[in-house]
Motif scaffolding. Structure first.
Motif, short mmCIF file in Angstrom:
data_model
loop_
_atom_site.label_atom_id
_atom_site.label_comp_id
_atom_site.label_asym_id
_atom_site.label_seq_id
_atom_site.Cartn_x
_atom_site.Cartn_y
_atom_site.Cartn_z
N MET A 73 -9.19 3.68 1.76
CA MET A 73 -10.20 2.62 1.77
C MET A 73 -10.23 2.01 3.15
SD MET A 73 -8.25 -0.38 -0.44
CE MET A 73 -7.92 0.65 -1.84
N SER A 74 -11.21 1.19 3.40
CA SER A 74 -11.35 0.60 4.73
C SER A 74 -10.25 -0.43 4.99
CB SER A 74 -12.72 -0.05 4.86
OG SER A 74 -12.80 -1.20 4.02
N PHE A 75 -10.06 -0.70 6.26
CA PHE A 75 -9.12 -1.74 6.69
C PHE A 75 -9.53 -3.07 6.07
CE2 PHE A 75 -8.01 -5.15 9.65
CZ PHE A 75 -6.64 -4.97 9.77
N ALA A 76 -10.84 -3.36 6.08
CA ALA A 76 -11.34 -4.62 5.53
C ALA A 76 -11.02 -4.75 4.04
CB ALA A 76 -12.84 -4.73 5.76
N ALA A 77 -11.10 -3.65 3.31
CA ALA A 77 -10.80 -3.69 1.88
C ALA A 77 -9.32 -4.02 1.66
CB ALA A 77 -11.15 -2.36 1.22
N VAL A 78 -8.45 -3.41 2.47
CA VAL A 78 -7.01 -3.71 2.35
C VAL A 78 -6.76 -5.16 2.74
CG1 VAL A 78 -4.70 -3.13 3.20
CG2 VAL A 78 -6.33 -1.31 2.67
N GLN A 79 -7.44 -5.65 3.77
CA GLN A 79 -7.31 -7.06 4.15
C GLN A 79 -7.67 -7.97 2.99
OE1 GLN A 79 -9.77 -7.39 7.75
NE2 GLN A 79 -8.05 -8.45 8.69
N PRO A 133 8.87 -5.85 5.74
CA PRO A 133 7.51 -6.35 5.94
C PRO A 133 6.70 -5.33 6.75
CG PRO A 133 9.12 -8.05 6.46
CD PRO A 133 9.88 -6.79 6.24
N ALA A 134 5.38 -5.35 6.57
CA ALA A 134 4.53 -4.37 7.24
C ALA A 134 3.27 -5.06 7.76
CB ALA A 134 4.15 -3.25 6.28
N SER A 135 2.69 -4.49 8.77
CA SER A 135 1.43 -5.02 9.28
C SER A 135 0.31 -4.60 8.32
CB SER A 135 1.14 -4.49 10.68
OG SER A 135 0.88 -3.10 10.63
N VAL A 136 -0.78 -5.35 8.37
CA VAL A 136 -1.94 -4.99 7.55
C VAL A 136 -2.42 -3.61 7.97
CG1 VAL A 136 -4.29 -5.63 6.90
CG2 VAL A 136 -2.56 -7.41 7.20
N THR A 137 -2.35 -3.31 9.27
CA THR A 137 -2.77 -2.00 9.76
C THR A 137 -1.93 -0.89 9.13
OG1 THR A 137 -3.43 -2.99 11.86
CG2 THR A 137 -3.10 -0.62 11.85
N ALA A 138 -0.61 -1.07 9.09
CA ALA A 138 0.28 -0.06 8.50
C ALA A 138 -0.01 0.10 7.01
CB ALA A 138 1.73 -0.43 8.73
N LEU A 139 -0.26 -1.01 6.33
CA LEU A 139 -0.59 -0.92 4.91
C LEU A 139 -1.91 -0.18 4.71
CD1 LEU A 139 0.32 -4.54 3.73
CD2 LEU A 139 1.51 -2.43 3.12
N ALA A 140 -2.89 -0.47 5.54
CA ALA A 140 -4.21 0.15 5.39
C ALA A 140 -4.16 1.66 5.57
CB ALA A 140 -5.19 -0.46 6.39
N GLN A 141 -3.24 2.15 6.36
CA GLN A 141 -3.13 3.59 6.59
C GLN A 141 -2.69 4.34 5.33
OE1 GLN A 141 -0.47 3.78 9.94
NE2 GLN A 141 -2.08 3.27 11.40
#
Length: 116
Positions: free
Chosen positions: A47-53, A35-43
């Motif tokens: 694209m922006s963090f919000a887009a990955v969210q 499992p990964a944090s949304v932050t780790a996935l966004a990196q």
């Protein structure tokens, strides 16, 4: 445990979620690893963090991932059972088409006879 079949709206939501390249990649990464944090996935994405969210939210609505709070982070984990449900449906469809093509082969291999 035998999973219940998915309803048509659930199937639509599932395949709509998997129709996007980024969302398929997120699911694949989570299935292949931890499992990964949304932050780790966004990196991992340009694209922006919000887009990955938003991508993660679509996957969560489709039941492909789940999120849990761990302090200030949201940890995302895959849901292999939902993938298995999609796979089972695709296998059923594959068998249906294999059967239909087999029937078509039988028809096409039968010599055509004209009435005299």
């Amino acid at each position: 445990m035998v999973a219940r079949p998915l309803s048509d709206p659930e199937l639509d939501q599932l395949f709509r979620a998997l129709a996007d390249t980024t969302r398929r990649d997120i699911v694949a990464r989570l299935l292949a690893g931890e499992p990964a944090s949304v932050t780790a996935l966004a990196q991992r994405y340009a694209m922006s963090f919000a887009a990955v969210q938003k991508h993660v939210a679509v996957l969560e609505e489709a039941g492909l991932v789940s999120k849990e709070s761990r302090g200030r982070e949201r940890i995302v984990r895959s849901n292999p059972e939902r993938i298995a449900q999609a796979r089972a449906l695709l296998l059923q469809l594959e068998q249906l088409w294999i059967s239909r093509f087999s029937q078509l082969d039988d028809v096409l291999s039968t010599p055509y006879r004209t009435r005299e």
